[in-house]
Every structure is written in structure tokens, then in C-alpha cells.
Design a protein around this motif. Sequence first.
Motif, PDB file in Angstrom:
ATOM      1  N   VAL A   7     -10.913  10.595   2.434  1.00 24.77           N
ATOM      2  CA  VAL A   7     -10.515  12.011   2.583  1.00 24.77           C
ATOM      3  C   VAL A   7     -10.322  12.139   4.173  1.00 24.77           C
ATOM      4  CG1 VAL A   7     -11.557  14.333   2.880  1.00 24.77           C
ATOM      5  CG2 VAL A   7     -11.970  12.816   0.715  1.00 24.77           C
ATOM      6  N   ALA A   8     -11.004  11.410   5.003  1.00 22.83           N
ATOM      7  CA  ALA A   8     -10.716  11.451   6.399  1.00 22.83           C
ATOM      8  C   ALA A   8      -9.336  10.653   6.519  1.00 22.83           C
ATOM      9  CB  ALA A   8     -11.727  10.736   7.162  1.00 22.83           C
ATOM     10  N   TRP A   9      -8.926   9.602   6.060  1.00 21.84           N
ATOM     11  CA  TRP A   9      -7.712   9.203   6.332  1.00 21.84           C
ATOM     12  C   TRP A   9      -6.577  10.104   5.615  1.00 21.84           C
ATOM     13  CZ3 TRP A   9      -4.253   7.539   2.329  1.00 21.84           C
ATOM     14  CH2 TRP A   9      -3.137   6.758   2.845  1.00 21.84           C
ATOM     15  N   LEU A  10      -6.784  10.549   4.462  1.00 20.04           N
ATOM     16  CA  LEU A  10      -5.965  11.429   3.993  1.00 20.04           C
ATOM     17  C   LEU A  10      -5.461  12.567   4.736  1.00 20.04           C
ATOM     18  CD1 LEU A  10      -5.749  12.443   0.100  1.00 20.04           C
ATOM     19  CD2 LEU A  10      -5.880  14.304   1.685  1.00 20.04           C
ATOM     20  N   LEU A  11      -6.421  13.116   5.486  1.00 16.99           N
ATOM     21  CA  LEU A  11      -6.240  14.388   6.144  1.00 16.99           C
ATOM     22  C   LEU A  11      -5.314  14.099   7.454  1.00 16.99           C
ATOM     23  CD1 LEU A  11      -9.786  16.195   5.828  1.00 16.99           C
ATOM     24  CD2 LEU A  11      -7.723  16.670   4.576  1.00 16.99           C
ATOM     25  N   GLN A  12      -5.130  12.757   7.798  1.00 21.32           N
ATOM     26  CA  GLN A  12      -4.450  12.585   9.036  1.00 21.32           C
ATOM     27  C   GLN A  12      -2.908  13.035   8.833  1.00 21.32           C
ATOM     28  OE1 GLN A  12      -4.607   8.322  10.238  1.00 21.32           O
ATOM     29  NE2 GLN A  12      -6.690   8.243   9.689  1.00 21.32           N
ATOM     30  N   ILE A  13      -2.486  13.431   7.733  1.00 19.99           N
ATOM     31  CA  ILE A  13      -1.186  13.882   7.369  1.00 19.99           C
ATOM     32  C   ILE A  13      -0.970  15.300   8.216  1.00 19.99           C
ATOM     33  CG2 ILE A  13      -1.751  15.266   5.687  1.00 19.99           C
ATOM     34  CD1 ILE A  13       1.736  13.550   6.056  1.00 19.99           C
ATOM     35  N   GLY A  14      -2.052  16.055   8.618  1.00 19.23           N
ATOM     36  CA  GLY A  14      -2.043  17.200   9.294  1.00 19.23           C
ATOM     37  C   GLY A  14      -1.520  18.425   8.108  1.00 19.23           C
ATOM     38  N   GLY A  33      -5.995   2.222  10.349  1.00 18.35           N
ATOM     39  CA  GLY A  33      -6.190   3.474  11.140  1.00 18.35           C
ATOM     40  C   GLY A  33      -5.058   4.537  11.249  1.00 18.35           C
ATOM     41  N   THR A  34      -3.813   4.048  10.705  1.00 20.79           N
ATOM     42  CA  THR A  34      -2.707   4.921  10.564  1.00 20.79           C
ATOM     43  C   THR A  34      -2.674   5.447   9.427  1.00 20.79           C
ATOM     44  OG1 THR A  34      -1.403   2.943  10.212  1.00 20.79           O
ATOM     45  CG2 THR A  34      -1.731   3.384  12.656  1.00 20.79           C
ATOM     46  N   HIS A  35      -1.610   6.481   9.262  1.00 18.26           N
ATOM     47  CA  HIS A  35      -1.032   7.119   8.123  1.00 18.26           C
ATOM     48  C   HIS A  35       0.203   6.842   7.891  1.00 18.26           C
ATOM     49  CE1 HIS A  35      -2.335  10.030   5.109  1.00 18.26           C
ATOM     50  NE2 HIS A  35      -1.022  10.427   5.138  1.00 18.26           N
ATOM     51  N   PRO A  36       0.700   6.394   6.463  1.00 20.00           N
ATOM     52  CA  PRO A  36       2.058   6.007   6.506  1.00 20.00           C
ATOM     53  C   PRO A  36       3.208   7.098   6.123  1.00 20.00           C
ATOM     54  CG  PRO A  36       0.770   5.667   4.542  1.00 20.00           C
ATOM     55  CD  PRO A  36      -0.088   6.183   5.451  1.00 20.00           C
ATOM     56  N   ALA A  68       0.898  -1.264  -0.111  1.00 22.66           N
ATOM     57  CA  ALA A  68      -0.024  -0.282   0.039  1.00 22.66           C
ATOM     58  C   ALA A  68       0.888   1.274   0.128  1.00 22.66           C
ATOM     59  CB  ALA A  68      -0.785  -0.026   1.308  1.00 22.66           C
ATOM     60  N   LYS A  69       1.767   1.196   0.787  1.00 22.79           N
ATOM     61  CA  LYS A  69       2.894   2.409   0.639  1.00 22.79           C
ATOM     62  C   LYS A  69       3.721   2.676  -0.633  1.00 22.79           C
ATOM     63  CE  LYS A  69       6.088   5.158   3.521  1.00 22.79           C
ATOM     64  NZ  LYS A  69       6.775   5.175   4.786  1.00 22.79           N
ATOM     65  N   THR A  70       3.858   1.638  -1.189  1.00 25.33           N
ATOM     66  CA  THR A  70       4.253   1.629  -2.670  1.00 25.33           C
ATOM     67  C   THR A  70       3.503   2.506  -3.512  1.00 25.33           C
ATOM     68  OG1 THR A  70       6.017  -0.156  -2.417  1.00 25.33           O
ATOM     69  CG2 THR A  70       5.168   0.195  -4.646  1.00 25.33           C
ATOM     70  N   ILE A  71       2.161   2.089  -3.590  1.00 25.56           N
ATOM     71  CA  ILE A  71       0.938   2.590  -4.217  1.00 25.56           C
ATOM     72  C   ILE A  71       0.854   4.131  -3.886  1.00 25.56           C
ATOM     73  CG2 ILE A  71      -1.446   2.606  -4.720  1.00 25.56           C
ATOM     74  CD1 ILE A  71      -1.207  -0.486  -3.974  1.00 25.56           C
ATOM     75  N   LEU A  72       0.754   4.170  -2.560  1.00 27.67           N
ATOM     76  CA  LEU A  72       0.248   5.563  -1.903  1.00 27.67           C
ATOM     77  C   LEU A  72       1.363   6.657  -2.334  1.00 27.67           C
ATOM     78  CD1 LEU A  72      -1.649   4.285   1.159  1.00 27.67           C
ATOM     79  CD2 LEU A  72      -2.522   5.430  -1.122  1.00 27.67           C
TER      80      LEU A  72
END
Length: 443
Positions: A199-206, A131-134, A77-81
Motif C-alpha cells: 500500500v505504501a508503495w502504491l501511494l507513491q503515485i500521489g 523504492g521507486t514507482h514506475p 514488473a512494469k508489464t505486470i503492474l
Amino acid sequence: MPADVFEPGIKSARLEPAAYETHFEDLHPPLDDHEALVAADRCYFCHDAPCITACPTDIDIPLFIRQIATGTPDAAAKTILTQNIMGGMCARVCPTETLCEEVCVREVAEGKPVLIGQLQRYATDHLQRQGTHPFVRSASTGKTVAVVGAGPAGLSCAHRLAMHGHDVVVMDAAPKPGGLNEYGIAAYKTPNQFAQAEVAWLLQIGGIEIRHETALGKDMTLAALREGFDAVFLATGLGGVNALGIDGDDKEGVTDAVDFIAELRQASDLAQVPIGRDVVVIGGGMTAVDAAVQAKLLGALNVTLVYRRGRDRMNASVFEQDLAASKGVRIVTHAVPTAMHGNGAVREIEFEYVDNQMRGTGQTLRLPADQIFRAIGQTLKGDDLPDLEGRKIKVASAGQTSLQGVWAGGDCASGGDDLTVTAVAEGRDAAEDMHNTLMGDDG
């Protein structure tokens, strides 16, 4: 079914309650762990993989599939994202059959590609469930950027800018973020509120603030944004809808397909979405197919999609065309609308058949229709924009516009092909260029 399911007129609740859930269930059910391993095992892990070249976001597809095959889906997933921060949505809506999967060596040799899209969904869904952001946000640069539009291009740009430590304010005219991901894609492609979850997951970057119901030209001007921010990214999409310009186009029952899809996507109860008995959709793109298929799934008896050119010229992929046909949608080609008939409300629509050069043949077709959806393309809305190229904002490399400090991407910008995955790539690339410019590194 209720007794009045096939009565004329636009009605709601044409089907039994349980039918709606069945009709609008996930188009592609997710792979389970075993299925994902079997699918991944089919990949040849090509060194010069054609699937990478075919991907607008340049995802290292063999690498992420190998990571799935070795039991590390979160690494996949991190490779993709890293390349496509909205890889979860793109796995659901990207026309992989005409991109990465079309050039897959397995497809060329055997007629059956590796399930790249479904494997991408498997990996990104697995990570999102944690539930975490990579990704980790860099230290603040003190720079602020305005992003106009919370669709795929805008959110992709905002996330990459935030990663680099910039403070981003995303302004969007709609009450929810997501753009077409939220309002413009068939409900059976993204069930269970996936667009909002992503979107909620994406916004975890801050570092990203979203201001809803804030429209360019109404609530703020481009000049004010240029004055108040260090850079601006325009990702407004195409808010206007092309008109048919024929007699009767203003009759009751004639609406834009994008409005119908948006209404359906926001409905809390699909049984309350009204649909006609005889539905006609005018157009040949993905929006037209989404509207036609969903009209059929809502209980319309007859649904006809009419396009002015041949099926080989339709923007909707062959997969989407076949999907429509499998749901009972009739596809008529080489026909242009000439008039709509009815007293107040539409009752019939008339077409003339045309040849390959769009010349009228004199032969006509009249279809009963109590509901007609226009899906003949959208156009850019707004004043005081950067220079245009045709009906879109003219952009150079990495989305630079004619105005200093202003970039653009997604459907509103020239050069793209109006795909979610392309919009994500344009937002990402513009963010990198904006970051280099803001930090004084134009090279």
C-alpha cells in the motif's frame, strides 16, 4: 512442547516460542536470481497464450517472463503492474493453479506448469525493493472522486484514477488500509507486513488521501458523497457474516472465521493468540481453509473442516484442500451442523450427513469441540445503497450502478468471483470508465 499443549479449552502459547516462526514462515519462499532464470526458460512464449486469457487482469504473461529471461525484471514488473497494480499481492494469494498455470501449455503437456505466480512475485518484489514507482501522475484534472473501501478493488481504482490526474479520497472503516489483504488472508501467505508495504508503495503515485476509521452509513452517507465528489466508487466488501441458525450457535467458543484470521493477522505475538484443543471449522471456501490450517499451526490437536457438499464443490481450490490435509486438517464432507452442545461454552457439535441433493440421511456425527469457527459466507451490510442483485450491488459494464455517478466493484458487487485478482481488475476497469465519464468521453 509445553506439557499442556493438548489440554482442552482455549489457550494461548500452546507451542514452544520458536515453533511459531517456523509454522508461519513464507508458504512459497521467493525464487533467487538463478531459480527465476531457470523457471523463465521453461516458458514457450506462446503467441496466443492461454495463460493471458485465464488471467482476470489480462497480464501479458509471456512478455513479462521473456523480460525476466533477458535480465530485465523491473521491465517485467512494469508489464505486470500496468494491468495489475497489486501484482505483488496477487502473486502470493492468487489461485494460479486454477487460472493461468492450469492452462499453461507445459501443464497440459507435462503436468508441470511454468511457475507463473512465483515469477510474478520475483519481478514485482525486485522493483518494489528499488523504492521507486514506475508510473507518473498526469496533470490535475480538478475532479475529485470518493472511494469507499481500501481493499484491493478500492486501491486499484484509486491508483488508476490518480494516474489520470484525479484527486482521490479513500475512506475505510478499519484502522489500516488493505481490506482483506491486511485482515483476511492467512499469515503464512503474506508475512513480514507485505500488505502495508505494498500500500505504501502504491501511494507513491500521489493524489490519494486515505481516511481511516470512516465507515459508510456511520461517518458519512452515500448521498453526501455524491454531493461532495464528482464520482463515487463503492468497494466496501462484505461486512456481514452469515449465521448458522442452529441451537447453541451463541455459546462461548463459537466465533466467525474472519474475526479469528483478522486477530491472528494483527497479533504482534502469535503465541498470545488463543486456540482450542479440538477445533471445528464449518465451511468450504478459502476462509475456512485459512482458519483451519492456522488453527493447526497454532497448536490445536484436532482440527476438522466440515462442508455440506462434496470436495468437488468446495470453493477452496484442490491445492488449498491438499495444503490443509498436509497440515493435519481432517476434511469431512456432506454434513450439515444441527446443534452445538455444552453448558455456556461449547463442548461438542453435532452434524447430520446429507446426500448430493442436500437431503438428510438420518446418520449423525458428533465431534468434540472447544472452539468452532463459522466460515459459511459473508453478506453485504449497509442501507441506502444502489439497486441490489441478490445480496450484492447490481452493476453493469465497468461497475456502473443504478445511481448516476456511482460505480462499484470487488466483493460487494455482483458478477465477481470474490478473488483478490478479480477485485483489482474490477477497480481498474471502473476507474477507466469513471475517467472517461468525468472527462466527457463516454465512448
